[in-house]
Design a protein around this motif. Structure first.
Motif: not given
Length: 203
Positions: A30-46
């Motif tokens: 799964l080397t090319r896969q990313q884990v999206d960070i579901p921040d609860f405080r802000h709308l982020v795309d990280y």
């Protein structure tokens, strides 16, 4: 029997090593896969590469080897068992670094590998600290307990990681490296569980 091998076998190190290697193999696929960070405080795309997230699993799996079925005897042993514990942490960290290198074969960027090694060391440090504070059966508590808030609250409104969320920082972050190194060194230098009055009397 060699005391180092006896120490490893009594803690089921071989079984934990095989399990961690299986996790590393899955990570490599799964080397090319990313884990999206579901921040609860802000709308982020990280997002963070899977290889930089998996070290917390290494710490949980390898942290099971911190438990000893003969802990009471070890604390009154004539041999310097604390030395073996420190050597065990060093060996586990080196092994986690080798596992982190496996995805390099599948094209993992070197900077992600560096972040993975940093995270493995930091989370293993947390596992040792957790074992000392809460008992060896709860070595997983601090690695998972700190990683959850990191995923849910670790990204600020400017779409960059908070200073304390060291495990999702890039490899170039000196602050993250300093925090992870501090955790690992604290675990290395932390003494074992205090002896009881009976243990001290025997000693």
């Amino acid at each position: 029997m060699n005391p180092v091998l006896a120490h490893a076998r009594s803690r089921n190190v071989p079984r934990a090593a095989v399990t961690a290697a299986a996790v590393a193999t899955a990570t490599a696929l799964l080397t090319r896969q990313q884990v999206d960070i579901p921040d609860f405080r802000h709308l982020v795309d990280y997002a963070v590469p899977v290889a930089a997230v998996v070290p917390v699993a290494y710490a949980v799996v390898l942290g099971t080897t911190l438990h000893s079925p003969m802990a009471d005897l070890e604390y009154v042993s004539a041999r310097p068992v604390s030395l073996y514990r420190r050597l065990q942490l060093i060996a586990l960290t080196l092994f986690a670094a080798v596992l982190s290198a496996l995805p390099l074969v599948f094209g993992l960027p070197v900077e992600v590998f560096a972040a993975s090694v940093r995270n493995a060391a930091g989370h293993l440090g947390l596992a040792v600290i957790s074992a000392r504070l809460f008992g060896s059966g709860l070595a997983w508590l601090l690695p998972l307990g700190t990683f959850g808030p990191t995923l849910l609250l670790g990204v600020g409104a400017d779409n960059t990681p908070e200073w304390w969320a060291w495990s999702i920082h890039s490899a170039s972050s000196p602050e993250a490296l300093a925090l992870a190194s501090t955790l690992w060194l604290a675990a290395l230098l932390l003494p074992g569980s205090p002896s009881t009055a009976e243990d001290r009397a025997e000693a």
